[in-house]
Motif scaffolding. Structure first.
Motif, PDB file in Angstrom:
ATOM      1  N   HIS A 181       0.857  -1.198   0.000  1.00  0.00           N
ATOM      2  CA  HIS A 181       0.000   0.000   0.000  1.00  0.00           C
ATOM      3  C   HIS A 181       0.889   1.242   0.000  1.00  0.00           C
ATOM      4  O   HIS A 181       1.700   1.422   0.904  1.00  0.00           O
ATOM      5  N   LEU A 182       0.738   2.068  -1.005  1.00  0.00           N
ATOM      6  CA  LEU A 182       1.558   3.272  -1.168  1.00  0.00           C
ATOM      7  C   LEU A 182       0.715   4.499  -0.837  1.00  0.00           C
ATOM      8  O   LEU A 182      -0.309   4.744  -1.484  1.00  0.00           O
ATOM      9  N   THR A 183       1.139   5.265   0.181  1.00  0.00           N
ATOM     10  CA  THR A 183       0.420   6.484   0.571  1.00  0.00           C
ATOM     11  C   THR A 183       1.225   7.692   0.139  1.00  0.00           C
ATOM     12  O   THR A 183       2.337   7.905   0.628  1.00  0.00           O
ATOM     13  N   PHE A 184       0.657   8.481  -0.769  1.00  0.00           N
ATOM     14  CA  PHE A 184       1.329   9.687  -1.252  1.00  0.00           C
ATOM     15  C   PHE A 184       0.797  10.879  -0.462  1.00  0.00           C
ATOM     16  O   PHE A 184      -0.414  11.100  -0.393  1.00  0.00           O
ATOM     17  N   ARG A 185       1.721  11.656   0.138  1.00  0.00           N
ATOM     18  CA  ARG A 185       1.326  12.672   1.116  1.00  0.00           C
ATOM     19  C   ARG A 185       1.569  14.099   0.626  1.00  0.00           C
ATOM     20  O   ARG A 185       2.570  14.376  -0.042  1.00  0.00           O
ATOM     21  N   TYR A 186       0.659  14.983   1.026  1.00  0.00           N
ATOM     22  CA  TYR A 186       0.777  16.427   0.822  1.00  0.00           C
ATOM     23  C   TYR A 186       0.856  17.126   2.176  1.00  0.00           C
ATOM     24  O   TYR A 186       0.379  16.593   3.187  1.00  0.00           O
ATOM     25  N   SER A 187       1.436  18.318   2.172  1.00  0.00           N
ATOM     26  CA  SER A 187       1.456  19.134   3.380  1.00  0.00           C
ATOM     27  C   SER A 187       1.308  20.600   3.004  1.00  0.00           C
ATOM     28  O   SER A 187       1.758  21.030   1.932  1.00  0.00           O
ATOM     29  N   ALA A 188       0.660  21.360   3.876  1.00  0.00           N
ATOM     30  CA  ALA A 188       0.485  22.795   3.639  1.00  0.00           C
ATOM     31  C   ALA A 188       1.830  23.501   3.771  1.00  0.00           C
ATOM     32  O   ALA A 188       2.592  23.238   4.703  1.00  0.00           O
ATOM     33  N   ARG A 189       2.127  24.380   2.830  1.00  0.00           N
ATOM     34  CA  ARG A 189       3.386  25.125   2.874  1.00  0.00           C
ATOM     35  C   ARG A 189       3.338  26.153   3.999  1.00  0.00           C
ATOM     36  O   ARG A 189       2.378  26.910   4.136  1.00  0.00           O
ATOM     37  N   GLY A 190       4.392  26.194   4.805  1.00  0.00           N
ATOM     38  CA  GLY A 190       4.457  27.116   5.923  1.00  0.00           C
ATOM     39  C   GLY A 190       4.313  28.560   5.500  1.00  0.00           C
ATOM     40  O   GLY A 190       4.909  28.989   4.511  1.00  0.00           O
ATOM     41  N   GLY A 191       3.516  29.313   6.250  1.00  0.00           N
ATOM     42  CA  GLY A 191       3.355  30.734   5.985  1.00  0.00           C
ATOM     43  C   GLY A 191       2.317  31.084   4.951  1.00  0.00           C
ATOM     44  O   GLY A 191       1.994  32.266   4.779  1.00  0.00           O
ATOM     45  N   THR A 192       1.769  30.081   4.233  1.00  0.00           N
ATOM     46  CA  THR A 192       0.725  30.371   3.255  1.00  0.00           C
ATOM     47  C   THR A 192      -0.640  30.296   3.919  1.00  0.00           C
ATOM     48  O   THR A 192      -0.783  29.836   5.046  1.00  0.00           O
ATOM     49  N   GLY A 193      -1.655  30.800   3.207  1.00  0.00           N
ATOM     50  CA  GLY A 193      -2.988  30.892   3.797  1.00  0.00           C
ATOM     51  C   GLY A 193      -3.126  32.065   4.743  1.00  0.00           C
ATOM     52  O   GLY A 193      -4.089  32.132   5.505  1.00  0.00           O
ATOM     53  N   MET A 194      -2.145  33.005   4.688  1.00  0.00           N
ATOM     54  CA  MET A 194      -2.101  34.093   5.657  1.00  0.00           C
ATOM     55  C   MET A 194      -1.840  35.440   4.994  1.00  0.00           C
ATOM     56  O   MET A 194      -1.233  35.522   3.926  1.00  0.00           O
ATOM     57  N   VAL A 195      -2.310  36.497   5.671  1.00  0.00           N
ATOM     58  CA  VAL A 195      -1.880  37.866   5.382  1.00  0.00           C
ATOM     59  C   VAL A 195      -0.773  38.204   6.370  1.00  0.00           C
ATOM     60  O   VAL A 195      -0.906  37.953   7.570  1.00  0.00           O
ATOM     61  N   TRP A 196       0.321  38.775   5.862  1.00  0.00           N
ATOM     62  CA  TRP A 196       1.443  39.180   6.713  1.00  0.00           C
ATOM     63  C   TRP A 196       1.586  40.697   6.691  1.00  0.00           C
ATOM     64  O   TRP A 196       1.425  41.330   5.639  1.00  0.00           O
TER      65      TRP A 196
END
Length: 408
Positions: free
Chosen positions: A100-115
């Motif tokens: 069973h092969l699980t291919f993973r994603y992750s949210a990029r740090g600092g995105t989804g935000m206003v700075w």
């Protein structure tokens, strides 16, 4: 005898112990399905662009499987979030094996935000330190204005631009006296920023080709950043004509989709053609009169219209058709609040506006006629404390070169 041997081999192949291979996806946000590519041991490729297609696959080849997927952005309120895939998943599968092969994603740090880079922690402090403040796009779309986190950086910082590689750049005109950078991993862990190079500080932005520009009143320089956001020697230097009757101000460069730049000054508004930004030279463009009071940052939306902040308490919208012409500029005016200094385009196509004195944040909904107050992000701001979306809204000039949303 040879014929019997061939028959025996053919008969035996019917009972080959084939493996069972399944592939699953993890980490992608609900409702999003990036196209996953599976390279088979035979060399053929399968692209599964839905959960149904992936679950229906019958993978029974022996040998090496390689699973990969694209970087993409997903809608997460008023700011999108970028999702990065893991490195290619490689697995050698043997006869009879269940894999069973699980291919993973992750949210990029600092995105989804206003700075927002601030000069102080609040109006009453002693100028000893400033902050990078972040606001979640999911909070903003829900009507909540609250700082989700802060990064202490040093006093009197400002401006800001997100790079397609994940780094965030801002200007430090005091302690470090240069442009600072902070990568995606540091943004995620709230780590310390580092100097981007030996760069004279100023207002920082990027053009559609990905070059970083640092603007000061009399000069603007372009740099080609590396993957970490580090800046080497400038590749282009623009200088204003000091003998001009109405010299321009190169601190605020607002890029258009075609690579040209809008600048402001005593004469009003001017456009510098993209060809004049490809080489070092002295520029003295033709001025077009606009209402007095434009300050801080401005923004170009996905349709090419220009939005400017006006200290007299208004946001002005200049239509693309007017900017492309040579006649009088007649912007539409939206009343907001005195001291307005920064505007940007959000991920839904609305317009966000920030007031330096109060920290009040306003929004014009797509197609709306009135800016509505969302709340305050706190004090300690000045004219260089601009709204920086990470990533910039899709379709705007600032977002060229960034990952796109998935096609549905």
């Amino acid at each position: 005898m040879p014929a019997l041997t061939v028959a025996a081999l053919s008969f035996a192949s019917l009972f080959t112990n084939s493996p069972t291979v399944t592939v699953s996806l993890a980490g992608a946000p609900s409702g999003e399905w990036p196209p996953i590519t599976i390279r088979m041991p035979s060399g053929s490729q399968i692209v599964a662009d839905s959960a149904e297609k992936l679950s229906a696959l019958k993978l029974v080849e022996v040998g090496r499987y390689t699973v990969s997927g694209p970087v993409f952005r997903a809608a997460t309120g008023l700011v999108d979030t970028i999702f990065d895939p893991q490195a290619d998943l490689v697995r050698d599968v043997k006869e009879g094996e269940t894999a069973h092969l699980t291919f993973r994603y992750s949210a990029r740090g600092g995105t989804g935000m206003v700075w927002v880079a601030t000069t102080r922690t609040q109006d009453e402090d002693d100028w000893s330190k400033g902050t990078l403040r972040s606001l979640l796009g999911t909070d903003l779309v829900a009507g909540k204005v609250q700082v989700s986190d802060t990064i202490a950086t040093g006093p009197r910082i400002g401006s800001g631009v997100a790079l397609a590689t994940g780094a965030l750049l801002f200007s430090d005109g005091w302690d470090n006296d240069t442009i600072m950078r902070i990568g995606a991993s540091e943004l995620a862990s709230r780590g310390a920023p580092r100097p981007a190079g030996e760069v004279e500080p100023g207002q920082v932005t990027r053009d559609p080709s990905g070059r970083v520009w640092v603007g000061r009143q009399e000069v603007a320089r372009a740099y080609v950043p590396d993957a970490s956001g580090a800046l080497g020697a400038p590749v282009v230097e623009l200088r204003r004509d000091e003998d001009a009757e109405k010299p321009l101000d190169l601190a605020t460069l607002v890029f258009r989709h075609d690579g040209s730049a809008i600048v402001f000054g005593a004469g009003g508004l001017a456009v510098i053609p993209a060809a004049d930004l490809a080489r070092s030279n002295t520029v003295n463009p033709r001025w077009r009169k606009i209402p007095a009071g434009v300050q801080g940052s401005a923004a170009v939306d996905a349709e090419g219209n220009l939005w400017t902040a006006n200290a007299n308490g208004a946001v002005h919208r200049f239509a693309k058709a007017d900017l492309d012409g040579r006649g009088a500029l007649t912007p539409r005016e939206y009343e907001v609040e005195l001291g307005l200094h920064s505007v940007t385009i959000d991920a839904e196509g609305g317009v966000l506006a920030l007031v330096s004195y109060t920290g009040n944040l306003y929004r014009l909904k797509p197609g709306g006629s009135t800016f509505e107050k969302l709340g305050s992000i706190g004090t300690g701001l000045d004219l260089s404390s601009t709204l920086t979306l990470n990533p910039p809204a899709e379709g705007t000039p600032l977002a060229q070169g960034f990952p796109s949303r998935l096609k549905r």
